[in-house]
Structure formats: structure tokens, C-alpha cells
Write a protein that holds these residues in place. Structure first.
Motif, PDB file in Angstrom:
ATOM      1  N   THR A  30       0.785  -1.306   0.041  1.00 56.25           N
ATOM      2  CA  THR A  30       0.053   0.087   0.140  1.00 56.25           C
ATOM      3  C   THR A  30       0.918   1.302  -0.061  1.00 56.25           C
ATOM      4  O   THR A  30       2.186   1.137   0.305  1.00 56.25           O
ATOM      5  CB  THR A  30      -0.907  -0.099   1.325  1.00 56.25           C
ATOM      6  N   ARG A  31       0.352   2.334  -0.090  1.00 57.89           N
ATOM      7  CA  ARG A  31       0.763   3.848  -0.554  1.00 57.89           C
ATOM      8  C   ARG A  31      -0.135   4.548   0.183  1.00 57.89           C
ATOM      9  O   ARG A  31      -1.249   4.559   0.011  1.00 57.89           O
ATOM     10  CB  ARG A  31       0.961   4.137  -1.860  1.00 57.89           C
ATOM     11  N   SER A  32       0.581   5.607   1.027  1.00 59.01           N
ATOM     12  CA  SER A  32      -0.391   6.623   1.744  1.00 59.01           C
ATOM     13  C   SER A  32      -0.656   7.651   0.879  1.00 59.01           C
ATOM     14  O   SER A  32      -1.709   8.432   1.147  1.00 59.01           O
ATOM     15  CB  SER A  32       0.361   6.862   3.290  1.00 59.01           C
ATOM     16  N   GLY A  84      -4.319   6.331  -6.309  1.00 60.46           N
ATOM     17  CA  GLY A  84      -3.592   6.710  -7.593  1.00 60.46           C
ATOM     18  C   GLY A  84      -3.597   6.005  -8.649  1.00 60.46           C
ATOM     19  O   GLY A  84      -3.515   4.675  -8.777  1.00 60.46           O
ATOM     20  N   GLN A  85      -4.102   6.351  -9.891  1.00 67.45           N
ATOM     21  CA  GLN A  85      -4.201   5.627 -11.139  1.00 67.45           C
ATOM     22  C   GLN A  85      -3.134   6.200 -12.077  1.00 67.45           C
ATOM     23  O   GLN A  85      -2.936   7.340 -12.433  1.00 67.45           O
ATOM     24  CB  GLN A  85      -5.410   5.600 -11.810  1.00 67.45           C
ATOM     25  N   GLN A  86      -2.300   5.370 -12.892  1.00 73.19           N
ATOM     26  CA  GLN A  86      -1.558   5.782 -14.033  1.00 73.19           C
ATOM     27  C   GLN A  86      -1.857   5.021 -15.156  1.00 73.19           C
ATOM     28  O   GLN A  86      -2.100   3.770 -15.191  1.00 73.19           O
ATOM     29  CB  GLN A  86      -0.244   5.532 -13.535  1.00 73.19           C
ATOM     30  N   PHE A  87      -2.235   5.693 -16.172  1.00 74.84           N
ATOM     31  CA  PHE A  87      -2.473   4.872 -17.667  1.00 74.84           C
ATOM     32  C   PHE A  87      -1.568   5.141 -18.753  1.00 74.84           C
ATOM     33  O   PHE A  87      -1.670   4.110 -19.533  1.00 74.84           O
ATOM     34  CB  PHE A  87      -4.014   5.809 -18.005  1.00 74.84           C
ATOM     35  N   LEU A 114      -4.336  10.101 -12.539  1.00 80.41           N
ATOM     36  CA  LEU A 114      -4.897  10.807 -11.476  1.00 80.41           C
ATOM     37  C   LEU A 114      -4.785  10.334 -10.000  1.00 80.41           C
ATOM     38  O   LEU A 114      -4.506   8.927 -10.094  1.00 80.41           O
ATOM     39  CB  LEU A 114      -6.501  10.859 -11.815  1.00 80.41           C
ATOM     40  N   SER A 115      -4.607  10.962  -9.080  1.00 82.27           N
ATOM     41  CA  SER A 115      -4.672  10.471  -7.692  1.00 82.27           C
ATOM     42  C   SER A 115      -5.359  11.681  -6.974  1.00 82.27           C
ATOM     43  O   SER A 115      -5.871  12.614  -7.176  1.00 82.27           O
ATOM     44  CB  SER A 115      -3.113  10.660  -7.305  1.00 82.27           C
ATOM     45  N   GLY A 116      -5.628  10.968  -5.689  1.00 80.96           N
ATOM     46  CA  GLY A 116      -6.353  11.829  -5.005  1.00 80.96           C
ATOM     47  C   GLY A 116      -7.046  10.935  -3.467  1.00 80.96           C
ATOM     48  O   GLY A 116      -6.746  10.131  -3.588  1.00 80.96           O
ATOM     49  N   ALA A 157     -10.243  15.274  -2.960  1.00 74.08           N
ATOM     50  CA  ALA A 157      -9.442  16.221  -3.156  1.00 74.08           C
ATOM     51  C   ALA A 157      -8.066  15.499  -3.855  1.00 74.08           C
ATOM     52  O   ALA A 157      -7.801  14.615  -3.316  1.00 74.08           O
ATOM     53  CB  ALA A 157      -8.575  16.738  -2.092  1.00 74.08           C
ATOM     54  N   GLY A 158      -7.884  16.055  -5.178  1.00 75.00           N
ATOM     55  CA  GLY A 158      -6.835  15.207  -5.898  1.00 75.00           C
ATOM     56  C   GLY A 158      -6.587  16.109  -6.946  1.00 75.00           C
ATOM     57  O   GLY A 158      -6.738  17.229  -7.432  1.00 75.00           O
ATOM     58  N   THR A 159      -5.661  15.321  -7.863  1.00 77.02           N
ATOM     59  CA  THR A 159      -4.873  15.696  -9.021  1.00 77.02           C
ATOM     60  C   THR A 159      -5.328  14.933 -10.401  1.00 77.02           C
ATOM     61  O   THR A 159      -5.127  13.811 -10.172  1.00 77.02           O
ATOM     62  CB  THR A 159      -3.521  16.356  -9.000  1.00 77.02           C
TER      63      THR A 159
END
Length: 183
Positions: free
Chosen positions: A47-49, A150-153, A159-161, A178-180
């Protein structure tokens, strides 16, 4: 409480750990429903925080408080406590049985050069990019939950949040995000 069958019906109390795992699974399932995930979604394990480097954490927490005004301090504390250590992605994190955990060593191997996404898509054709997820942090009364995804395509698409959920009599509901987005 649960009842067990048998000649002597016995009631077993649900432990706080089991109750917490149930809430965590519910929140993760709700969040997964709102993401773009494949049939066999690759998730980075452990996992990642989402709080980034130690030097960035206070800035990130300040931003969370500004963008999610209903966020309780006890929820932030619960999130930090739940994410002090990384955890492997286990069935407890996979309520929909769709996640494929991939460890850091395999990620480094897949994405070792400019051909990383091609290699990834060949190895995992049923995954819609990669997913990172945190443990769920709860407030003291377990009525508010905070989760990071967080997702990377592709190299520049993702996107992450942070997702804030609140629990009422009807169950858990999304209260804010809340994210980017990276494009």
C-alpha cells in the motif's frame, strides 16, 4: 454478533478488528466503483499513503484540510496511524476479487525503460493502467473514512487523490474528494 450453527447455538462477538476490516472493505469497494478499473486490475503492492516524502507531508495535509473542510482531525490521525507502515494487498483489500497485486521489484522491471507501458500492456491486457491504494483511516467513532488512490494509464496520463467518506444509517457515502489529474 454472529450465530454459529450446531447442536448448541453459540453467539460470537465480532471483534473490533473484524468490524474495522469490514468497514475498510466497504469503503474500498465504494471507491473502486468510482475508478476506472479493468477486469483484472493491477494494483501496486504494498500500500501507499499518498502523502509523499516526509518533507511534503505537512504541505499535503494542509492542502487536504483546505480542500475537505469537513475532514475531522481524528480522521487524519486515523489515516496516518493506518499508513505508518506499508501493507501487502491481500483479499481484505480486494472486496471485488479483481485486483492483481504486483510488487515493487516487478514494477521496476516492467518500467525499466521507455518500453515500460508496452511491456505492461502485454503482461496485463485486462488491466486499465496501474492502481495504488492506501489503508483506510477512520475517525474515533468510525463515521468518517479517508482513503488515497492513484491511477496511472500512461507516462503522462493519470490521476490521484484522497477520498472522504461518511457513514450514516444508510451506510458509507462519498463526502468529498481532493486530488490531481495528470494529463
Amino acid at each position: 454478533m454472529r450465530a454459529t450453527d450446531g447442536p448448541h447455538r453459540v453467539l460470537q462477538l465480532t471483534t473490533p478488528q473484524e468490524k474495522g476490516r469490514d468497514h475498510e472493505r466497504e469503503v474500498i469497494a465504494l471507491c473502486l466503483d468510482r475508478l476506472f478499473i479493468g477486469e483484472r486490475q493491477v494494483v501496486r503492492s504494498p500500500t501507499r499513503s499518498g502523502l509523499g516524502l516526509r518533507s511534503d507531508r505537512e504541505r499535503m495535509l494542509r492542502s487536504l484540510r483546505e480542500n475537505l473542510p469537513e475532514l475531522k482531525e481524528s480522521t487524519v490521525s486515523g489515516f496516518r496511524r493506518a499508513n505508518r507502515e506499508q501493507h501487502g494487498i491481500t483479499p481484505d483489500f480486494d472486496p471485488k476479487s479483481c485486483l492483481v497485486p504486483v510488487d515493487d521489484r516487478r514494477f521496476r522491471h516492467l518500467f525499466r525503460d521507455d518500453e515500460g507501458w508496452d511491456r505492461f500492456r502485454e503482461a496485463f491486457p485486462d488491466s486499465d493502467g496501474t492502481l495504488r491504494i492506501s489503508r483506510v483511516g477512520f475517525d474515533q467513532s468510525c463515521t468518517q473514512a479517508l482513503l488515497y488512490t492513484g491511477q496511472q494509464f500512461d507516462w503522462t496520463v493519470g490521476l490521484s487523490g484522497f477520498w472522504l467518506f461518511e457513514r450514516s444509517l444508510g451506510g458509507w457515502e462519498l463526502a468529498g474528494r481532493a486530488g490531481t489529474d495528470v494529463s
